[in-house]
Design a protein around this motif. Structure first.
Motif: not given
Length: 513
Positions: A202-205, A318-320, A326-330, A342-346
């Motif tokens: 929610h927060r990330t996107i 993103g990456y996971g 699965p989400m790790v970075t975005f 793939v961005g930075s850690p969430v």
């Protein structure tokens, strides 16, 4: 208490009449979906299935998936989502390995396996006492008169149910890895893992209640489950389901349903770009689509740039992994996505890169991705030794290789297992695939290593040519020599019309090998 089903229940209490899910002409509100899940929970309770048990689910993107998923969670059991393409032998393996007590399985003309074969697989699994078929028409499975269908067993169930108290450390979902090395392993993800990762999405996107998510990613996969289904229901947005990815239908649905968020793997974006699109349809899509998300595999810079030019928005990558919920970075909104990153850690997640000795590498140097945070699984089900191999001192060691730049953004180099060692030199397939896609006659490419008596491994490229192209092997090899170092350019080529892919759209390199 913490139960992942709260992602649905909270919204159903506060916005009961809001539309939750669309599948073709079928539309369910949050109240209707929650009531249907309650009937599933009551069914399981009546059959003695509850906290600590496991229930398998094999279903394409249909309304039955979220109904059963949250119903299983409400009963206190753990969901074991299975790939809908599994064959009987594989079904029996997953049911046995997870010790599932029940199995909800899609059946009918569109199913990958006949219902009779599914029943035989279940018969080989002592722990699985209940098989229930998901079908539109019971007549589809008329030979199985002794196997109930979902509509039949739910008809008399109450739509009121008090969710079983589960702890945050209880297993909510067991996701099986793809099994690229050895037998597939079940990653145990807790209610805390899955709930916090969905809330982080929610927060990330920057999710909105008025968002409309088109879901073509299979819901049995962690990407579709967390980033879309759980996150969508948690915020109270609408989910549009498509059972399979077909580029033309996806474009029409994006326009018709006024979709604002689309998530896919890189090959889906590639197929959308290859599909001829009418101007009116394209305008309708670009007018509403505010967020495009890519994950599951590295997105080629060339594909990302082509999509931006065609649709007017950037793809956020993103990456996971299954093991990380699965989400790790975005690539966080608020700044332009950095091509290739793939961005930075969430929120709540840490990531570092280490060499084979476990020492952290400096910026710009490749290293294995290690992860810790609320998203990391508690282990592989029934496999303590395999768990110990990847979980060390609180960190999950992914087997992925990446670099970190000066801004703290990460660039995936490749999977460690995909690394090609040619004559003692490290060759990263993703780097070569990125380069091949810049050739004007190359539509898609996959690079692997094949055995060689002198060099150990030789570099081979599988290539799909652009429509109408007559690109030859000699011409492409000459071009590669001009843009790639002598030790790494592909010596071997194979032109093909398609590449083998998983149900989620990842290229199956192990099948190419």
């Amino acid at each position: 208490m913490l139960n992942l089903a709260s992602m649905l229940e909270y919204t159903a209490r506060h916005h009961p009449d809001r539309e939750a899910v669309t599948q073709g002409s079928l539309r369910l509100t949050y109240a209707e979906l929650d009531a249907a899940a309650n009937r599933v929970a009551n069914l399981l309770a009546d059959r003695g299935i509850g906290r600590g048990d496991r229930v398998a689910l094999s279903c394409p993107n249909r309304v039955e998936f979220p109904t059963l998923y949250y119903g299983i969670l409400k009963a206190g059991a753990a969901v074991v989502p299975l790939n809908v393409m599994l064959q009987p032998r594989e079904i029996a393996y997953h049911l046995t390995d997870s010790q599932a007590k029940a199995f909800f399985c899609h059946a009918g003309p569109t199913a990958a396996v006949p219902a009779s074969a599914v029943a035989e697989a279940v018969a080989q699994t002592p722990s699985c006492e209940h098989l229930i078929l998901i079908t539109d028409d019971p007549a589809d499975d008329s030979p199985l008169t002794d196997v109930p269908t979902l509509s039949t067993v739910l008809a008399s169930r109450s739509d009121v149910h008090e969710t079983v108290c589960t702890l945050e450390s209880d297993t909510a979902v067991i996701l099986y890895t793809s099994g690229t090395t050895g037998s597939p392993k079940g990653a145990e993800l807790t209610h805390a893992n899955m709930t916090l990762n969905a809330l982080t999405c929610h927060r990330t996107i920057e999710a909105r209640q008025d968002d409309v998510h088109l879901i073509v990613l299979p819901l049995f996969h962690s990407f579709g489950q967390t980033v879309q289904m759980n996150a969508t229901f948690g915020i109270g947005a609408r989910m549009v389901l498509m059972p399979r990815f077909e580029a033309a239908k996806v474009m029409r649905t994006l326009a018709r349903e006024e979709v604002t968020v689309f998530a896919g793997v890189p090959t889906m974006y590639w197929k959308l770009l290859e599909e001829p699109v009418e101007d009116d349809t394209r305008k309708s899509v670009t007018a509403r689509l505010r967020m495009a998300i890519s994950g599951g595999a590295a997105l080629a810079v060339e594909i990302a740039e082509r999509f931006r030019k065609a649709f007017g928005i950037s793809i956020h990558e993103g990456y996971g992994l299954s093991e990380t919920s699965p989400m790790v970075t975005f690539q966080h909104p608020g700044r332009p996505p950095k091509p290739g990153s793939v961005g930075s850690p969430v929120w709540g997640v840490e990531m570092r890169l280490v060499d084979p000795s476990g020492t952290e590498v400096t910026d710009g140097e490749p290293g294995e991705v290690a992860i810790r945070g609320h998203n990391v699984m508690k282990g592989y089900f029934g496999r303590p030794e395999a768990t110990t191999e990847v979980l060390r001192d609180g960190w999950f060691f992914s087997g992925d290789i990446a670099r970190r730049d000066a801004d703290g953004d990460y660039v995936l180099v490749d999977r460690a297992k995909d690394l090609i060692i040619r004559g003692g030199y490290n060759v990263y397939p993703r780097e070569l695939e990125e380069a091949l896609l810049t050739h004007p006659d190359v539509s898609l490419a996959a690079v692997i290593g094949v055995p060689h008596p002198v060099h150990g491994e030789e570099v081979k490229a599988y290539v799909i040519r652009r429509q109408g192209s007559h690109l030859s092997e000699d011409n492409l090899r000459t071009w590669c020599k001009s843009v790639m170092a002598a030790y790494k350019y592909p010596r071997l080529f194979e032109f093909c019309d398609e590449l083998p892919m998983t149900a989620s759209g990842k290229i199956l390199k192990r099948q190419l090998k």
